[in-house]
Structure formats: C-alpha cells, structure tokens
Design an enzyme around this catalytic site. Structure first.
Site, PDB file in Angstrom:
ATOM      1  N   HIS A 188       0.734  -1.166  -0.135  1.00  0.00           N
ATOM      2  CA  HIS A 188       0.006   0.090   0.038  1.00  0.00           C
ATOM      3  C   HIS A 188       0.863   1.216   0.103  1.00  0.00           C
ATOM      4  CE1 HIS A 188       0.383   0.811   4.424  1.00  0.00           C
ATOM      5  NE2 HIS A 188      -0.064   1.954   3.983  1.00  0.00           N
ATOM      6  N   GLU A 430       4.547 -15.986 -25.466  1.00  0.00           N
ATOM      7  CA  GLU A 430       5.540 -15.837 -24.419  1.00  0.00           C
ATOM      8  C   GLU A 430       6.366 -16.889 -24.033  1.00  0.00           C
ATOM      9  OE1 GLU A 430       3.561 -14.006 -21.045  1.00  0.00           O
ATOM     10  OE2 GLU A 430       1.805 -15.311 -21.237  1.00  0.00           O
ATOM     11  N   ASP A 454       7.986 -12.875 -19.827  1.00  0.00           N
ATOM     12  CA  ASP A 454       8.184 -14.529 -19.790  1.00  0.00           C
ATOM     13  C   ASP A 454       8.756 -15.235 -20.993  1.00  0.00           C
ATOM     14  OD1 ASP A 454       6.823 -15.379 -17.614  1.00  0.00           O
ATOM     15  OD2 ASP A 454       4.959 -14.795 -18.315  1.00  0.00           O
ATOM     16  N   CYS A 501       3.647  -6.330 -24.961  1.00  0.00           N
ATOM     17  CA  CYS A 501       3.283  -5.926 -23.624  1.00  0.00           C
ATOM     18  C   CYS A 501       4.111  -6.199 -22.586  1.00  0.00           C
ATOM     19  CB  CYS A 501       1.782  -6.428 -23.405  1.00  0.00           C
ATOM     20  SG  CYS A 501       1.720  -8.075 -23.320  1.00  0.00           S
TER      21      CYS A 501
HETATM   22  C1  PEP Z   1       4.679 -10.946 -20.024  1.00  0.00           C
HETATM   23  O1  PEP Z   1       5.177 -11.812 -19.523  1.00  0.00           O
HETATM   24  O2  PEP Z   1       5.660 -10.271 -20.642  1.00  0.00           O
HETATM   25  C2  PEP Z   1       3.621 -10.338 -19.595  1.00  0.00           C
HETATM   26  C3  PEP Z   1       3.210  -9.047 -20.090  1.00  0.00           C
HETATM   27  O3  PEP Z   1       2.838 -10.885 -18.534  1.00  0.00           O
HETATM   28  P1  PEP Z   1       3.120 -10.843 -16.779  1.00  0.00           P
HETATM   29  O4  PEP Z   1       4.137  -9.949 -16.809  1.00  0.00           O
HETATM   30  O5  PEP Z   1       1.883 -10.652 -16.468  1.00  0.00           O
HETATM   31  O6  PEP Z   1       3.829 -12.492 -16.702  1.00  0.00           O
HETATM   32 MG    MG Z   2       3.676 -13.474 -18.746  1.00  0.00          MG
END
Ligand code: PEP
Ligand code: MG
Length: 587
Positions: A188, A430, A454, A501
């Site tokens: 928090h 990933e 990942d 992402c």
């Molecule tokens: C990733 O693996 O790059 C991803 C965006 O997912 P997370 O970080 O939630 O595993």
């Molecule tokens: Mg991931």
C-alpha cells in the site's frame, strides 16, 4: 547508500522524520476456562473496532486516489476472513491463551505460508495481513501511537512501515519522500506513493537504525536508493539529478497530445498495462491510447471468493467504458508460476513456471474460463474489447479456448444477453514454442501480443524473479532478438497485427531496436512510461531503426548488443538519457 525497491521515480532531498512504528510486544497469558468466552468476545470487539477504524479512514481517504480506497476494502476483507478469526478462536480455546497471543500464532502460520511463495504481489499481501493483524493487537492492548496529523513542515518519512491510518492522516503536502524497511511495488505504501507522485523507496531491510530525525536524506526513486547525510559532492550531484528529472517529466507531459509516430510517418499505438480499473485515470493522464493488457489476476487476488461472471462483467464494462473510444485488451486469468492463488490451484508444484499456469490452468478449470469469457463478451457491448489468452504453448490450446468462447457465445445467445459477436481474439507469445509456431497460432487468432517478460525467461532459461540469476536476464540477448525478428516477420507475412506488452515495450532504450526488428502495431506499458517512449519514437525514422536493428542482429553477445544500443541511444538523444549519465557520474 542503502538499496531497496524503487516505487515512484524522482528524487527527494530533505530532512528525515523518523517514525517509530516498532512492534508492541505480545506475551502469552493463561486464561481460565470460565473466561474463554469473554476472551473471544474481546477479540471480536477488537476486530470490530479495527473495521470501524477502516470505515472511518475510507471516508477520509476520498480525497486521495480511488485505488487507495480499494486497499482499505482489502484490509476490511482480511478482517472478515473466517480462517483468520476461526484459527485464532481455536487457539484461544485450545491453549487457554489471551487473544493477542493467539492472533500472533495465526499470523505466524499465514506468514510461513506466504514465505514459500515467490511472488512480489503476494509478498505485499503478507505485509498487508501483518499490518491488519497488528492493528487489531494494538486495539486489544489499547496501544496509542504518535499521530502524523500534526506534521506542519516538509519532511521525508523514514519508517519500518506505514499503516493506512498514517498515510491518510498525514498532511500530504508536507511529505516530500518516503522510505520504508518493508513493502514491495504493490504494497500500500507503493501504491500510495505512486498515486500522489512522491519519490519513494521501499523494502530497504534493516535501515532505520542508521537514520536520525533531522538527518539530511536523499531518496532516489529512479534507482531505488537512499543516501543518509550526504557529503557536499553527493548533494550537488543529486540536486542536479533532481532538477534534470523534474524538467524531463514536465516537457514530456507537455507533449501528451502529440501523436506517436516516427519522423517518417510510422504510427504506433501506445497503450497501457493495468491491473485495476482505477488506473484508467492515470492511463488517460499519460496519453495512453487504450489498454494493451488488463491483467485480470488482481480481481482474484484481491477478493476473498472467486469473482462471479456478473462481478467480472461489471468490472470489465467499467474499464471499457472509461477507455472509450480506445480499445481494451482483457487477458484471461494468468494465475500460476509467480502468481499463485491457493483458492484456484492448491496443488504444490516443484517447477511452477513450467506447471499449470495461464491458459493451461483455465483449460483445466473451464468454469473459471467460461465466467471470464462471458464477462468479457458482455462488456464488449460498451466499447472496443479484445480477448487475450496467456501462456499459450500450442495450437491445440488456442483451438480449445476458442471452443469455450463459442460455447460462451452460445449460452449468452440462449439467455438473450447481448454481446459483440466479432470480438477480436489474440494469443500471448511468451513461450519459445508459441514463438516458433506463431504462423500456425495466427491461423486461429486475430492478433498476437508478445509478453517479453516471460518470453525472455523461457528463451534464456532464466527465472525472472530469481535474484541469483538476475544478471543473466538479458533482454538484448542475441537469442531474444532473433526470436522477436522471426515472430514479427511471420506475423507481417500473414498481415496480422503485433503488440508488445512486456516491460521491454516500455523501455525507451529498446524502442528504436524493437521498431527496427519488425512491424510493431502496439506497444503496451506501465502508464508513466508512455510519454518517455513516445518522445523517443518521434525523434527517429523507421529507416534508422532498421539499420540499428540489423547491426544489433549481427552481434554475438548480450554485452555487445547492450554496449551498442546504449552508446547509440545516448549519443543520439543525450538529453533523454542524461538522467542515467548523471547516475554514472557518482560511481
Ligand atoms: C509478460 O510475460 O511479458 C507479460 C506481459 O505478462 P506477465 O508479466 O503478466 O507475466
Ligand atoms: Mg507473462
């Protein structure tokens, strides 16, 4: 210098205010049989008192971030947790012990469970539980602590941890920075600091005994470092760093309305990764053109029971409506590996990163997936919505997930519940397997989103959260570059859009390289990074980016690529990376 976890960027330099939040000492007393029920009532009363305190705080919290109010709800839920209360009552009865002591026994049990989980988010939850239980213990003991309401001059707060009452009651305008011994990015304190834009470092470990109130301290929220009683040279250096950073942020925010396009007209959609509905405001503030990744895990991790289809729908609908007219990519549940949730998967695994996670878990528990899919479908009526499957490693998984999607549509149709039938579906790339067969996966989906966090972990066989191998986690490893190039090329040849992402997408040092490796339609990142990436993007041509990527691909080691990209980017854009140069200077 003390190192911790940076939770909000920026530099604060001021006098320390050392807040003593030392623990009350709990001693075991024997309670006679005749007083056991009275002791249980005392426990229940103290819990009720804590709940009332939370309600009161929530009312006062309305002036700060909504996201922070959610934390208070989470605390109230913890106070209502049957396991927590029943375990404690059982200990009182079994041991004939006082309520304070029984509570610490329960807390210890939960802490041991949490300690076996290697996940920053759940570690932060452990801290939350600890904080809530100690609040109840203080009510039992009648402990009164110093209030922060009276602070009437600027300070940097140094403490073991901050309770919700601390953060709500203190006069925000006087808090220039914060440093705590415990906590993580999602604790928090971290969320509070980000919501208010206060430079903060958490998780410093045994640190407070090296600081006195009144000492000058530097909080470097960029690197996650704290310096106590700096000499003149350090002060000069950090003042410069502070000014550089403030100037840099101001100019970036000024350009929020500019389009994200290269000098030669290549447009890229810059979107945001979020974990809660409340972050949408920040996404808009930083000029995000949609949500490229909604990590829905938070909805499950924050709740005591699994969210129902209606609850999911209502949450997704709010996000979709709040982001209109921009798209929202909702990822189906990615529980497992570093994000364990006992409610869903309580079988311990020797190797969870290679275990039942992501889409594998959803396919093993189709009810879970169906609720998610129906929730997303129903929300799709209110704006551009896309579905994203996580941790895909085979075509069969996508085909099977799509079958459930068809079934979900069928069930909604039968129940005459409207939704958007043409909702786009994507797969996260990933795993190396997904990357290698991306053309086959793309036959089953409309787009792909590359999860570099990942993907790097699995391509390099380096655990992304293990500090012992952190030096081997190299996003610019030649193997990573090759696999990315290959994925881009296959997607482009099939005319299907690619999004990135993972964290790499939000790293301005990588922007040039990524665009040069292939056609990138969307980059999705932590909202604060959007202006930084856009700023770099607008200063390059695609041609230059391709030349840079080609050279990077010709190199053999991560070190060579790192050196090359770093020197190219710093030479081309000295004013954008001089915050880092200032950091080097002090070494
Ligand atoms: C990733 O693996 O790059 C991803 C965006 O997912 P997370 O970080 O939630 O595993
Ligand atoms: Mg991931």
């Amino acid at each position: 210098m003390y190192s911790g976890i940076a939770v909000y960027s920026g530099v604060a330099i001021w006098q320390a205010y050392l807040l003593d939040r030392s623990r009350v000492c709990v001693i075991k007393h024997s309670i006679p049989e005749s007083e056991i029920e009275g002791e249980i009532k005392r426990l229940r009363d103290a819990i009720e008192k804590s709940k009332a305190q939370m309600r009161d705080l929530k009312q006062r919290a309305s002036s700060i971030a909504d996201k922070y109010a959610i934390i208070l709800d989470t605390y109230t839920l913890l106070l209502e947790d049957d396991i927590l209360i029943n375990e404690t009552i059982e200990t009182i009865r079994r041991e004939h012990s006082n309520a304070e002591w029984a509570l610490t026994v329960t807390l210890e049990k939960f802490t041991n469970l949490f300690n076996n989980i290697n996940d920053d988010y759940l570690k932060a939850k452990k801290d939350d539980l600890d904080l809530v239980v100690h609040g109840v213990i203080k009510n039992l003991i009648g402990h009164h602590q110093e209030s922060l309401e009276d602070i009437d001059e600027p300070v940097i707060i140094i403490t073991h941890e901050l309770s919700p009452s601390d953060t709500i009651l203190m006069s925000k305008s006087y808090i220039l920075g914060m440093a705590t011994e415990v906590g993580g990015k999602t604790s928090h304190v971290g969320i509070f600091a980000s919501a208010l834009g206060i430079p903060a470092v958490v998780g410093l470990g045994d640190f407070n005994r090296f600081v006195n109130s009144g000492d000058t301290v530097i909080i470097d929220g960029i690197q996650g470092e704290v310096i106590v009683q700096p000499d003149k040279e350090r002060l000069r250096h950090y003042r410069k760093k502070q000014q550089n950073y403030q100037r840099y942020e101001k100019t970036l925010l000024k350009d929020i309305g500019l389009t994200a396009e290269t000098l030669d007209g290549e447009m890229v959609q810059l979107m945001a990764n979020i974990e809660t509905l409340h972050e949408v405001k920040t996404v808009r503030k930083y000029g995000g053109k949609g949500i490229g990744l909604y990590r829905t895990e938070f909805l499950y991790l924050a709740a005591n029971t699994l969210p129902t289809e209606d609850e999911l729908y209502s949450n997704f609908k709010k996000v979709v409506q709040a982001m209109e007219p921009y798209p929202v990519v909702i990822r189906t549940l990615d529980i497992g590996a570093d994000k364990q949730l006992r409610k869903i998967n309580d079988t311990p695994e020797d190797n969870p990163a290679l275990g039942l996670r992501g889409i594998r878990l959803s396919l093993a528990q189709p009810d879970l997936l169906m609720n998610q899919l129906k929730g997303i479908l129903r929300a799709s009526l209110y704006g551009k919505t896309k579905i994203l499957y996580p941790m895909v490693s085979s075509v069969e998984e996508v085909v099977e997930a799509n079958k459930y999607l068809e079934q979900a549509k069928e069930e909604l149709k039968n129940a005459q519940i409207p939704f958007h039938d043409d909702i786009p579906v994507g797969a996260m790339i990933e795993t190396p397997a997904a990357a290698l067969i991306v053309d086959r996966i793309l036959e089953e989906v409309d787009y792909i989103s590359i999860g570099t966090n990942d993907l790097i972990q699995y391509v390099l066989a380096v655990d992304r959260i293990n500090e012992n191998v952190a030096h081997l986690y190299q996003p610019f490893h030649p193997a990573v570059l090759r696999i990315l190039k290959d994925v881009f090329a296959k997607a482009e040849s099939m005319g299907k859009p690619v999004s990135i992402c993972g964290e790499l997408g939000g790293d301005p040092m990588a922007t040039f390289l990524l665009l040069g490796l292939g056609k990138v339609h969307e980059l999705s990142m932590e909202p604060h990074s959007i202006p930084k990436v856009k700023n770099i993007l607008r200063k390059m041509t695609l041609k230059e980016a391709r030349a840079l990527a080609d050279h990077a691909l010709s190199l053999s080691t991560s070190e060579e690529v790192n050196r090359f990209i770093n020197s190219e980017m710093r030479n081309r854009f000295p004013s954008d990376f001089d915050r880092d140069l200032a950091f080097d200077e002090k070494k």
